[in-house]
Design an enzyme around this catalytic site. Structure first.
Site, PDB file in Angstrom:
ATOM      1  CE  LYS A 144     -13.052 -12.557 -21.469  1.00 36.48           C
ATOM      2  NZ  LYS A 144     -14.327 -11.875 -21.692  1.00 36.48           N
ATOM      3  CD  GLU A 172       2.442  -8.721  -4.956  1.00 40.18           C
ATOM      4  OE1 GLU A 172       3.123  -9.546  -4.329  1.00 40.18           O
ATOM      5  OE2 GLU A 172       2.259  -7.567  -4.555  1.00 40.18           O
ATOM      6  CG  ASP A 180     -17.281 -12.348 -19.988  1.00 37.38           C
ATOM      7  OD1 ASP A 180     -16.483 -13.295 -20.126  1.00 37.38           O
ATOM      8  OD2 ASP A 180     -16.934 -11.166 -19.911  1.00 37.38           O
ATOM      9  CG  HIS A 232       5.391  -5.677  -4.338  1.00 39.51           C
ATOM     10  ND1 HIS A 232       4.100  -5.519  -3.894  1.00 39.51           N
ATOM     11  CD2 HIS A 232       6.057  -4.561  -3.970  1.00 39.51           C
ATOM     12  CE1 HIS A 232       3.977  -4.352  -3.294  1.00 39.51           C
ATOM     13  NE2 HIS A 232       5.155  -3.740  -3.334  1.00 39.51           N
ATOM     14  N   GLY A 237       0.836  -1.196   0.000  1.00 44.54           N
ATOM     15  CA  GLY A 237       0.000   0.000   0.000  1.00 44.54           C
ATOM     16  C   GLY A 237       0.868   1.242   0.000  1.00 44.54           C
ATOM     17  CB  CYS A 246       5.450  -4.035   0.251  1.00 42.63           C
ATOM     18  SG  CYS A 246       6.310  -2.498  -0.065  1.00 42.63           S
ATOM     19  CE1 TYR A 247       1.201   1.366   5.355  1.00 44.44           C
ATOM     20  CE2 TYR A 247      -0.418  -0.407   5.462  1.00 44.44           C
ATOM     21  CZ  TYR A 247       0.035   0.828   5.882  1.00 44.44           C
ATOM     22  OH  TYR A 247      -0.668   1.520   6.840  1.00 44.44           O
TER      23      TYR A 247
END
Ligand code: XMP
Length: 525
Positions: free
Chosen positions: A381, A184, A239, A182, A59, A86-87
């Protein structure tokens, strides 16, 4: 979806730009997770959610600031593993008795760090880091101003980088892990392994599968809808199609689909949709052929915004007209996806929480007094595609490139005429055929032809021609927000141009659009 039978992981969002990527990594590991903004996560929420593990996202704020975002104390008291990023690491340290320092402090304690860094391990190896440091160090992505200056009691360091002495920290007894970087993002190449280790040590079994989801979604649709009737607007896209097939499995003929054909579809598209849903799936389907109405109203319209607004307005009117014919309809089904409903933490301007909601037929549910059924609102998706496969939709259909709601209207700059649409359909069909024949369809995110509002002089045989020019468009992209043009070979482009000019009467010049987005957009209008 409440009343879950699978394990759940909670991601508490402190406003990082990349929180969604954490969810992506976990879903790829067949772990069910939800992202919720920290403001919403209180004791009652935590008890109700009953997470098997928690992740604190990064963040932009500073934990050294009074009033900065925090998780409730109960998050630490639940006895479940926590991973702070991180944060999230800094919050954990500060909350549990460590110390965080702000700003750029050079030397010794650690400095602000942005970009690629290399972490090296401590002597002791822990389960979280299985498969890491195989080459002695691990590339990670750092993006922080503050840094941990003193560990909280119970924590030890398991990895350091030159500027982050506390790059990887953990309290093994409590199964609390906290990293400065991070894992990710793409630039932490082995980040997925770290998540994999975390969810394994938290006891997740990877029970988030599409066949489990299918069963559960069907049960919940039945519970929600009972014996009432549902209307679903079919666009022919993935979708709404997956939503329709899933709902039909749940409630059978109490579902009616309305397919609004605005006369701006590609070659054979309307027929393919009707055949698949009505004949193959036996789903009650109203094929609302309103092309006369749409093309009539669009006559003489050249302004792109007026085109879009006209189509949008007519679409709602037409949908409503047909939906009104379905007696006792109480629900409207929509193919809303998870990225559309994630509540993102907003630190600048406006209310603290922004909810992005997506209405395919905007405003209709309220106007018609309908309730919403959105069975895909927890899926990304690619998960919708996996569910479509699970439901037996053909691969060629599931892998289709996106097609915009306003259809060919925005691929026909200037005035839309039936002649131009017919030429455009033919050219587009040849182009897509070429792409498929060369095995490129799945590499390309979206490809289409735009017919240009200019005629140019050419020579065919011994005669002069004066026909339309067209532009080929093909882009690579992840989400359509940014895009790059696809690098076809000259041979491919030459062969395609020759085929279009030979096979499509009305076109005598072919160009290739090499604009990226930004500064261009994908569509021409
Ligand atoms: P642009 O042209 O904005 O397009 O770069 C990005 C993506 O969105 C699609 N698109 C639309 N899809 N309704 C839709 O459902 C629309 O009005 C619309 N406009 C653009 C476009 O095809 C591309 O995939």
């Amino acid at each position: 979806m409440s009343d879950q039978i699978h394990d759940r992981l909670l991601i508490i969002d402190f406003g990082s730009q990349v929180t969604q990527l954490i969810a992506r990594r976990l879903r790829e590991l067949s772990v069910y997770c939800e992202i919720h903004p920290y403001q919403k996560v209180d004791d009652a929420f935590l008890r109700d959610f009953a997470p098997k593990a928690i992740i604190f996202s990064g963040g932009p704020d500073s934990v050294t600031r009074a009033g900065s975002p925090r998780p409730p104390q109960l998050a630490y008291d639940l006895g479940v593993p926590i991973l702070g990023i991180c944060y999230g690491q800094q919050v954990m340290m500060q909350d549990l008795g460590g110390r965080v320092e702000g700003g750029k402090i050079s030397g010794g304690g650690g400095t602000a760090e942005f970009g690629r860094a290399y972490v090296t391990p401590s002597d002791e190896r822990i389960d979280l880091l299985t498969g890491w440091f195989l080459d002695g160090r691990e590339q990670v992505w750092m993006s922080h101003g503050d840094h941990v200056a003193a560990l909280a009691p119970g924590f030890a360091v398991y990895g350091t980088s030159p500027n982050a002495p506390f790059a990887i920290t953990a309290d093994l007894d409590r199964r609390f892990f906290a990293v400065q970087f991070h894992p990710e993002v793409h630039h932490t190449p082995n980040g997925k392994t770290l998540y994999e280790n975390f969810v394994r040590l938290a006891g997740f079994t990877g029970d988030w599968t599409m066949s489990a989801y299918r069963e559960e979604a069907i049960r919940l649709i039945r519970e929600q809808v009972g014996d009432k009737k549902v209307i679903c607007g079919l666009s022919g896209g993935v979708d709404s199609s997956v939503a329709a097939v899933l709902i039909h499995e749940a409630i059978g003929d109490n579902l009616t689909c309305v397919f609004v054909d605005h006369g701006l579809l590609r070659q054979n598209e309307a027929q393919e949709v009707v055949t698949m849903f009505r004949d193959h799936y036996n789903i009650p389907l109203i094929h609302a052929d309103e092309s006369e109405l749409f093309l009539g109203e669009l006559e003489g319209v050249t302004d792109p915004e007026v085109k879009r607004k006209t189509i949008g307005r007519l679409f709602i009117d037409v949908f409503q007209k047909y939906a009104n014919q379905i007696e006792n309809a109480e629900f409207l089904a929509q193919g809303t996806l998870y990225p559309d409903v994630i509540e993102s933490v907003s630190f600048s301007g406006g209310p603290s929480v922004t909810i992005k909601s997506h209405h395919n037929v905007g405003g209709l549910p309220e106007k018609m007094g309908l309730k919403l059924v959105e069975p895909l609102r927890e899926l990304f998706k690619d998960e919708v595609r996996a569910l479509g496969t699970e439901l037996g939709l053909p691969a060629s259909f599931i892998g289709r490139h996106p097609f915009p709601g306003p259809g060919l209207a925005i691929r026909c700059p200037g005035e839309i005429t039936r002649d131009k649409l017919e030429i455009l359909r033919k050219a587009d069909a040849v182009y897509i055929d070429q792409i498929r024949k060369h095995g490129l369809y799945d590499e390309i995110w979206q490809a289409f032809v735009a017919i240009l509002p200019v005629r140019t002089v050419g020579v065919m045989g011994d005669g002069r021609t004066y026909d339309y020019a067209c532009a080929l468009r093909a882009v690579t992209s992840v989400d359509g927000m940014t895009a790059d043009y696809y690098p076809f070979t000259h041979d491919f482009l030459g062969e395609t141009a020759t085929r279009i000019i030979n096979e499509v009467e009305g076109i005598n010049r072919v160009t290739y659009d090499i604009t990226s987005k930004p500064p261009g957009t994908i569509e021409w209008e």
